[in-house]
Write a protein that holds these residues in place. Structure first.
Motif: not given
Length: 476
Positions: A194-207, A428-434
């Motif tokens: 709602q505040h205009g943010i369109r892209r978010i970075a996520l850790e790879d690997p991550g939750p 560890l591959a289980h936590y990789r970004f798709p």
């Protein structure tokens, strides 16, 4: 253990058609079907004959006859003083669809699943005390719909705790109480959109599944690599994101802590791009080599949203968490909560506030820290013996560690072989970004040790060593 109901027993949904034949036969058929389908489980109490007759508008004798027929057929049992209950039928009725075979359960040697605290050590006695005190002390006026931002009392207590233990600087007005981390994350991401943010970075690997939650909020998730220093801030700059979600105190799943230079670089990035840092503060209290690393929220409260819960410190079953946000985001998060759930149960909020205020919460954390420290030490010894020195990482904090396998080892083979031998573990591959699973990364296993005993750790690591082809695992 059967539950004793108030006089008359529970209600029961049964629909009779007065134009479809004898009512007693219909009642028998519906009760049989409910028992066969397990909608009525073994030991579950049926309404008294008088109550069910009143509910259905039939004579009591009709219900008595139906119960006696089911009793004769073995579907129910009747005991003086206990009423009529569904019988436990040997061999069992089942909901399984025809043709679906059951597979025998394999004994579990050890379950190294990440993110599960010691469920057997949940402070249920203290929680029972806190709920009792909350029930006694909470004013009647507060038993209605709660403030969607949460109990003022709990917000004061949580932010005071965050300032005291996590070196933050939030105040009660910055806090929103939520039903666990994921709900808080969903509300926060919707507000950022709602505040205009369109892209978010996520850790790879991550939750896992944070990318799915981001997309549900109409944000575009992008992966940013994690190395031995934590999130790569230079790659974050290149991602084009204006928000980032990370686990800086004890990265999930690698276990590294975000270094001091990168912490400063991350804050500078947020100022430069007018960005927001979402801090997943999930297990920072469990630090073993020194005091916990302070919250990023204390470095720049205008740019950092800290999210926490009691899922790792107490038990996931309590479903209580909080979001500590800059003032410009709080109204949006509160509105998301109001429209979604009207807030978190007031009695549970008051109970948690009392648990923390009384010192029982801190006492529990001190006790668990020593339990986890002992398990961590056993894990370190067993891994070194089975796999060699220098392969276990991320041991300074938290309830999981990363076991780096020898180069060329197949994570998938080790995981599946171990599962067949009764050990559950994820690679560890289980936590990789798709989509990023094919990028080269050394093979490793994520070992959660929060909910396994020391003996299970020993046996589990030896089993993993056999799965990976290491002879050192055969020690008696």
């Amino acid at each position: 253990m059967a539950v004793d109901w108030a006089r008359g027993g529970p209600d029961l949904l049964v629909a009779l058609d007065r134009g479809a034949g004898p009512l007693g036969i219909q009642l028998q058929d519906q009760l049989r079907t409910a028992i066969r389908d397990r909608r009525l489980g073994a030991g579950e109490r049926l309404p008294s004959t008088r109550r069910l007759a009143d509910l259905l508008g039939v004579s009591r004798s009709t219900v008595v006859d139906a119960y006696e027929q089911l009793l004769a057929e073995g579907y129910v049992e009747s005991t003086v003083g206990s009423g009529t209950r569904v019988a436990a039928i040997p061999g069992g009725l089942t909901l399984r669809a025809p043709g679906v075979a059951s597979s025998p359960s394999r004994p579990i040697v050890a379950d190294f699943e990440y993110g599960i605290p010691d469920l057997g050590s949940a402070p249920l006695t203290d929680w029972s005390w806190a709920v009792s005190e909350a029930t006694r002390a909470l004013p009647t006026a507060e038993l209605g719909d709660a403030d969607p931002a949460g109990s003022p009392h709990l917000r004061e207590v949580v932010t005071a705790y965050h300032r005291r233990v996590r070196s933050g600087c939030a105040v009660a007005e910055d806090a929103v109480v939520v039903s666990g981390f994921r709900q808080g994350l969903a509300f926060t991401l919707a507000t950022l959109a709602q505040h205009g943010i369109r892209r978010i970075a996520l850790e790879d690997p991550g939750p896992r599944e944070h990318d799915l939650i981001a997309r549900r909020a109409c944000l575009d998730p992008v992966p940013v690599p994690v190395d031995d220093g934590g999130l790569d801030v230079d790659r974050l700059h290149a991602s084009g994101a204006r928000a980032v979600l990370l686990t800086p105190a004890h990265q999930c799943p690698t276990g590294v802590a975000l270094g001091p230079t990168r912490r400063r670089d991350l804050i500078a990035w947020a100022d430069e791009v007018d960005g927001v840092i979402l801090e997943d503060d999930y297990d920072a209290e469990f630090r073993y080599d020194r005091q916990p690393v302070g919250s990023l929220q204390g470095l720049n409260p205008g740019r950092v949203i800290a999210l926490g819960s009691v899922s790792k410190t107490l038990t996931p079953a309590m479903r209580l968490g909080w979001v500590l946000a800059p003032p410009r985001f709080v109204p949006g998060i509160v509105e998301e909560q109001r429209l979604s759930s009207r807030g978190t149960p007031a009695l549970d909020q008051e109970a948690l506030a009392l648990l923390m205020e009384s010192g029982r919460y801190d006492r529990h954390l001190r006790r668990m820290r020593e339990i986890y420290r002992a398990r961590r030490d056993v894990l370190a010894v067993e891994v070194e013996h089975a796999f060699g020195p220098g392969r276990l990482h991320g041991l300074a904090a938290g309830c999981h560690a990363l076991l780096r396998l020898p180069d060329g080892t197949s994570e998938h083979t080790v995981v599946t072989t171990a599962a067949a031998m009764g050990v559950r573990v994820n690679g560890l591959a289980h936590y990789r970004f798709p989509g990023m699973e094919t990028e080269p990364r050394p093979p490793a296993l994520v070992l959660g040790f929060g909910n396994v005993s020391e003996s299970q750790i020993r046996e589990g690591i030896r089993t993993l060593a056999r799965s990976a082809g290491h002879g050192g695992s055969d020690r008696a």
